[in-house]
Design a protein around this motif. Structure first.
Motif, PDB file in Angstrom:
ATOM      1  N   ASN A  88     -13.236  -6.355   7.316  1.00  0.00           N
ATOM      2  CA  ASN A  88     -13.119  -7.455   8.284  1.00  0.00           C
ATOM      3  C   ASN A  88     -14.082  -7.269   9.454  1.00  0.00           C
ATOM      4  O   ASN A  88     -14.837  -8.179   9.817  1.00  0.00           O
ATOM      5  N   GLU A  92      -5.523  -4.144  13.980  1.00  0.00           N
ATOM      6  CA  GLU A  92      -6.792  -3.435  13.833  1.00  0.00           C
ATOM      7  C   GLU A  92      -7.195  -2.746  15.134  1.00  0.00           C
ATOM      8  O   GLU A  92      -8.367  -2.454  15.360  1.00  0.00           O
ATOM      9  N   ALA A  98      -7.520  -9.478   1.838  1.00  0.00           N
ATOM     10  CA  ALA A  98      -6.883  -8.215   1.425  1.00  0.00           C
ATOM     11  C   ALA A  98      -5.947  -8.479   0.244  1.00  0.00           C
ATOM     12  O   ALA A  98      -5.776  -7.637  -0.628  1.00  0.00           O
ATOM     13  N   ARG A  99      -5.336  -9.674   0.227  1.00  0.00           N
ATOM     14  CA  ARG A  99      -4.439 -10.056  -0.880  1.00  0.00           C
ATOM     15  C   ARG A  99      -4.908 -11.374  -1.525  1.00  0.00           C
ATOM     16  O   ARG A  99      -4.093 -12.191  -1.927  1.00  0.00           O
ATOM     17  N   ASN A 110       0.808  -1.224   0.000  1.00  0.00           N
ATOM     18  CA  ASN A 110       0.000   0.000   0.000  1.00  0.00           C
ATOM     19  C   ASN A 110       0.842   1.275   0.000  1.00  0.00           C
ATOM     20  O   ASN A 110       0.300   2.364   0.152  1.00  0.00           O
ATOM     21  N   ASP A 119     -10.076 -13.044   5.369  1.00  0.00           N
ATOM     22  CA  ASP A 119      -9.526 -11.718   5.113  1.00  0.00           C
ATOM     23  C   ASP A 119      -8.747 -11.837   3.802  1.00  0.00           C
ATOM     24  O   ASP A 119      -7.624 -12.337   3.776  1.00  0.00           O
ATOM     25  N   LYS A 144      -4.606  -2.907  -2.154  1.00  0.00           N
ATOM     26  CA  LYS A 144      -3.217  -3.401  -2.228  1.00  0.00           C
ATOM     27  C   LYS A 144      -2.846  -3.885  -3.621  1.00  0.00           C
ATOM     28  O   LYS A 144      -1.683  -4.173  -3.891  1.00  0.00           O
ATOM     29  N   GLU A 162      -0.487 -13.199   6.383  1.00  0.00           N
ATOM     30  CA  GLU A 162       0.360 -12.088   6.822  1.00  0.00           C
ATOM     31  C   GLU A 162       1.835 -12.428   6.653  1.00  0.00           C
ATOM     32  O   GLU A 162       2.677 -11.530   6.660  1.00  0.00           O
ATOM     33  N   HIS A 201      -4.155 -10.142  10.887  1.00  0.00           N
ATOM     34  CA  HIS A 201      -4.345  -8.683  10.875  1.00  0.00           C
ATOM     35  C   HIS A 201      -5.427  -8.289  11.872  1.00  0.00           C
ATOM     36  O   HIS A 201      -5.287  -7.301  12.591  1.00  0.00           O
ATOM     37  N   LEU A 245     -12.243   0.616   3.785  1.00  0.00           N
ATOM     38  CA  LEU A 245     -11.016   0.063   4.365  1.00  0.00           C
ATOM     39  C   LEU A 245     -11.061  -1.452   4.514  1.00  0.00           C
ATOM     40  O   LEU A 245     -12.127  -2.023   4.748  1.00  0.00           O
ATOM     41  N   GLY A 246      -9.861  -2.047   4.474  1.00  0.00           N
ATOM     42  CA  GLY A 246      -9.774  -3.477   4.749  1.00  0.00           C
ATOM     43  C   GLY A 246     -10.160  -3.788   6.182  1.00  0.00           C
ATOM     44  O   GLY A 246     -10.807  -4.807   6.460  1.00  0.00           O
ATOM     45  N   THR A 247      -9.766  -2.934   7.090  1.00  0.00           N
ATOM     46  CA  THR A 247     -10.130  -3.135   8.494  1.00  0.00           C
ATOM     47  C   THR A 247     -11.655  -3.134   8.643  1.00  0.00           C
ATOM     48  O   THR A 247     -12.240  -3.983   9.323  1.00  0.00           O
ATOM     49  N   THR A 270      -6.528 -15.640   6.711  1.00  0.00           N
ATOM     50  CA  THR A 270      -6.077 -14.567   5.827  1.00  0.00           C
ATOM     51  C   THR A 270      -5.433 -15.193   4.597  1.00  0.00           C
ATOM     52  O   THR A 270      -4.610 -16.103   4.721  1.00  0.00           O
TER      53      THR A 270
HETATM   54  C1  LIG Z   1      -3.906  -8.918   5.871  1.00  0.00           C
HETATM   55  C2  LIG Z   1      -4.510  -7.555   5.881  1.00  0.00           C
HETATM   56  N1  LIG Z   1      -5.828  -7.428   6.095  1.00  0.00           N
HETATM   57  C3  LIG Z   1      -6.437  -6.246   6.085  1.00  0.00           C
HETATM   58  C4  LIG Z   1      -5.727  -5.088   5.859  1.00  0.00           C
HETATM   59  C5  LIG Z   1      -6.534  -3.835   5.822  1.00  0.00           C
HETATM   60  O1  LIG Z   1      -5.983  -2.676   6.047  1.00  0.00           O
HETATM   61  P1  LIG Z   1      -6.582  -1.217   5.926  1.00  0.00           P
HETATM   62  O2  LIG Z   1      -7.620  -1.068   6.980  1.00  0.00           O
HETATM   63  O3  LIG Z   1      -5.387  -0.395   6.156  1.00  0.00           O
HETATM   64  O4  LIG Z   1      -7.172  -1.031   4.558  1.00  0.00           O
HETATM   65  C6  LIG Z   1      -4.328  -5.153   5.669  1.00  0.00           C
HETATM   66  C7  LIG Z   1      -3.508  -3.939   5.494  1.00  0.00           C
HETATM   67  O5  LIG Z   1      -2.361  -3.867   5.782  1.00  0.00           O
HETATM   68  C8  LIG Z   1      -3.707  -6.425   5.675  1.00  0.00           C
HETATM   69  O6  LIG Z   1      -2.396  -6.564   5.490  1.00  0.00           O
END
Ligand SMILES: Cc1ncc(COP(=O)(O)O)c(C=O)c1O
Length: 341
Positions: free
Chosen positions: A66, A92, A173-174, A10, A171, A204, A144, A87, A61-63, A140
């Motif tokens: 989730n 979070e 995110a990726r 990011n 999760d 991302k 991570e 994450h 947001l990713g957070t 995830t």
């Molecule tokens: C595994 C994972 N999940 C979720 C997120 C969501 O992040 P953000 O709230 O910054 O978009 C991240 C960001 O680093 C991440 O690495």
């Protein structure tokens, strides 16, 4: 002034095609809060990737993806079983617990992944009113630690969860990096493997912002419109998230971006393996390289490149590659690492 960064995917900018799509979406007025034609079209594009009967919601947001996804499927006496490195557990700021009221039940991971046998010891809690009730297993993908779950590993967790009255949250995110690494579809790692709730990341992988919460069982999302609004993630100009996702998903840009990021991580790891002063510490399966170096070497590299120590005690660093990382970027960096020796 450009930053030479391997800190995270990011820190990269926005893919030019995504910016162009946002510019095109900027023509005139559109209905707000997801009632616009872009959001309608995005739903069709998502259905092509994830199946026709999904229920999909955009958030920033990713957070938030989730936390609100978990909020939809938990009550405060539930627990969410997740990896120690997840994450949701580490990064979070306690939002999953604070917003859902549910306890995170943390279990040890193996290079980022959790296994059915690690969850089994929690089963004795089910039905005992002294204990938080395990309700969700959260994984995830990619993890991570830059590893990926195979479709069979996800299926095993999903089957175990469902057999014990639990759900599987991912999760993602990726997720794109994992699908690219395994050369499988997005559906193969989610819907077809038994995932119930998915956070699907865009940021991302080359978007400016925007993530999607996807429910594979619409029964679970009945109240999500209210949860998203109360969770302050109902975006009025939603067309700008929708337009980005359409551009990303309609003809394979997501895959091109993720493949590049993964290939650059592989190139980096291959160039560094065998150096006496660097130890690659995790399998390199997606777009992250974890390594151990001396603190002096880390400090020297950080003078020219932005990244941080993942584990300051072990002096383990994480180097991440992005959709826009070039071979030249990697060569410049690995030459600098080699020169330390
Ligand atoms: C595994 C994972 N999940 C979720 C997120 C969501 O992040 P953000 O709230 O910054 O978009 C991240 C960001 O680093 C991440 O690495």
């Amino acid at each position: 002034m450009s930053l030479k960064s391997f800190a995270s995917d990011n820190t990269s900018g926005v893919h030019p095609r995504i910016l162009a799509a946002m510019e095109r979406a900027n023509a005139g007025h559109a209905r707000p809060y997801g009632q616009d034609p872009y959001t309608e079209q995005a739903k069709e594009v998502f259905a092509r990737h994830f199946g026709p009967d999904i229920d999909m919601y955009f958030v920033f947001l990713g957070t938030a993806a989730n936390v609100l996804g978990l909020r939809a499927v938990t009550r405060p006496w539930h627990s969410v079983v997740c990896a120690d490195v997840a994450h949701i557990n580490v990064d979070e700021c306690g939002a999953p617990e604070s917003v859902t009221g549910s306890k995170l039940q943390v279990i040890p991971s193996h290079d980022g992944r959790i296994r059915v046998m690690d969850v089994v010891p929690l089963l004795h809690m089910i039905g005992n009113f002294h204990h938080s009730q395990p309700r969700v297993i959260s994984i995830t993908q990619s993890t991570e630690l830059g590893t990926v779950y195979s479709p069979a590993q996800i299926r095993a967790l999903a089957d175990f969860a469902h057999a014990n009255g639990m759900l599987l949250h991912m999760d993602g995110a990726r997720l794109a990096n994992a699908a690219a690494a395994l050369d499988v579809s997005l559906a193969a790692l989610t819907r077809d493997a038994g995932v119930d709730v998915l956070s699907f990341g865009g940021t991302k992988n080359g978007m400016m912002f925007g993530e999607a919460v996807i429910f594979f069982n619409p029964e679970l999302s009945r109240e999500f419109n209210f949860i998203r609004k109360q969770g302050m993630q109902l975006i009025s100009k939603m067309r700008f998230i929708a337009a980005q996702f359409i551009e990303m998903l309609h003809d394979g840009l997501w895959l091109e971006n993720a493949r590049n990021a993964n290939a650059m991580a592989r190139l980096m790891a291959d160039s560094l393996r065998g150096l006496p002063h660097v130890t690659i510490t995790r399998p390199v399966e997606a777009n992250a390289v974890f390594a151990r170096l001396s603190p002096e070497h880390i400090a020297r590299l950080q003078q020219d490149f932005y990244f941080y120590e993942w584990d300051p005690v072990l002096h383990e660093v994480r180097w991440m590659t992005s959709f826009d990382t070039t071979e030249e970027d990697v060569r410049e960096f690995t030459d600098a690492v080699k020169a330390l020796g």
